[in-house]
Scaffold this motif. Sequence first.
Motif, mmCIF file in Angstrom:
data_model
loop_
_atom_site.group_PDB
_atom_site.id
_atom_site.type_symbol
_atom_site.label_atom_id
_atom_site.label_comp_id
_atom_site.label_asym_id
_atom_site.label_seq_id
_atom_site.Cartn_x
_atom_site.Cartn_y
_atom_site.Cartn_z
ATOM 1 N N ARG A 231 0.990 -1.331 0.152
ATOM 2 C CA ARG A 231 -0.094 -0.010 -0.058
ATOM 3 C C ARG A 231 0.836 1.239 -0.100
ATOM 4 N N VAL A 232 0.502 2.093 -0.780
ATOM 5 C CA VAL A 232 1.379 3.449 -1.038
ATOM 6 C C VAL A 232 0.503 4.379 -0.618
ATOM 7 N N GLU B 19 -3.419 7.729 -2.425
ATOM 8 C CA GLU B 19 -4.259 7.693 -1.295
ATOM 9 C C GLU B 19 -4.719 6.077 -1.214
ATOM 10 N N GLY B 20 -3.853 5.286 -0.236
ATOM 11 C CA GLY B 20 -4.060 3.956 -0.267
ATOM 12 C C GLY B 20 -3.886 3.215 -1.398
ATOM 13 N N VAL B 21 -3.090 3.606 -2.284
ATOM 14 C CA VAL B 21 -2.794 2.514 -3.545
ATOM 15 C C VAL B 21 -2.455 1.417 -3.203
ATOM 16 N N GLY C 56 -7.042 4.910 -6.185
ATOM 17 C CA GLY C 56 -6.370 5.941 -4.960
ATOM 18 C C GLY C 56 -5.427 6.744 -5.540
ATOM 19 N N LEU C 57 -5.130 6.460 -6.925
ATOM 20 C CA LEU C 57 -4.398 7.226 -7.871
ATOM 21 C C LEU C 57 -5.053 8.383 -8.576
ATOM 22 N N ARG C 58 -4.391 9.528 -8.090
ATOM 23 C CA ARG C 58 -5.200 10.818 -9.059
ATOM 24 C C ARG C 58 -4.404 11.790 -9.253
#
Length: 387
Positions: free
Chosen positions: A146-147, A213-215, A190-192
């Motif tokens: 998780r990133v 965000e929680g990728v 979660g990637l934007r």
Amino acid sequence: MLAPPASVNEATARADEIARDVLAPMASRTDQGVWPVEGIAALKEAGLAGLVVPREHGGAGLGLRAVAGVCESLGLACASTALCFGMHLVATAVLAAKATPRQTELYLEPIAAGEHLTTLALSETGTGSQFWLPQTKLTTTGDGWRVEGQKSFVTNGGQADSYVVSTMAADPDAPLGEFSCVIVPVGSQGLRFTGQWEGVGMRGNSSLTAELEGVEVDADHLLGAPGDQIWYVFEMVAPNFLTAMAGVYLGVAQASLEEATAHLSARRHSHSGRSLASEPVLQHRIGGLWAEVQATRRLVYWAAEEAEVGGPEALPALAAAKATAGDTAVAVANEAMTLLGGMGYRDRSPVERHLRDARAAHVMSPTTDILRTWTGRAVLGLPLLGT
């Protein structure tokens, strides 16, 4: 799509053709903030996307000298496109360094086939030019990673198919300096990307902020072993990035020189009919600019060749190459604007664009000041990082 180029000369010749036929006619539009979709597509079609992908995986298997040459060719026509493609080449080299069979299947082979564009996501607001000290967090999920974090100035942001993201080590007890790199595919939950790039120059590179965000990514999206990031930064990212950017800014310097020489050759005094090129003082100034560009070119190409063979002076050479290319690009573009007079000073003139694009060299990490310091430390036999 064409087969991969078999040599540096063939790769550069293909880049020259694309720069002339595709990039140059669209350079003004790209400079208005339009990501160069046609230019990138042409480079893929020409078999250049896999320039640094090993031949056994469908790529050209070429090294830093090819990166420098291709980026110079593209930078001469459109610095924004050269930056976008250069960042793809750098990220590709990072992916290829320790690629697993699965990573080769998912990324390297599609890149070589012209079906995938990648890029780096290293910079962060809190760490500034010290891109090797990421604060983005990496934690285990049992079957993956998780990133959590934010990356700034992501070239090709929202346009690439994958992003090489630097993070802190997942182990909370890991010593300072141990970090990791993970591959985050486009479309990951979660990637934007936020913001809009409105820089002074390099306006077409889509340099955006990436919010992670929680990728969550699979376990095989970690590059190398946990804590390998420092190895990647200084063994893969730095040599390829410095070479690619040195090539880009060398191209900008050459473009400015050509604008100046063409202007002085074409313009004539109305009262005498004499060409501006006949004026000794202008000949003197053009001669100085030519020598400066040629000296920079020799440094850039020698640094790339020295690094390819693991030569003893590779480290200071690479650092000096990017710093010198930036200095040369700014100086030659600035002088070319003076030599063109009012025609060069007009808004949206080619030289005006070159000068704006060149200025990015000094603020793009590693900054020119950092690179000059690294050069000195390397020459003195000191570690790059330290007191």
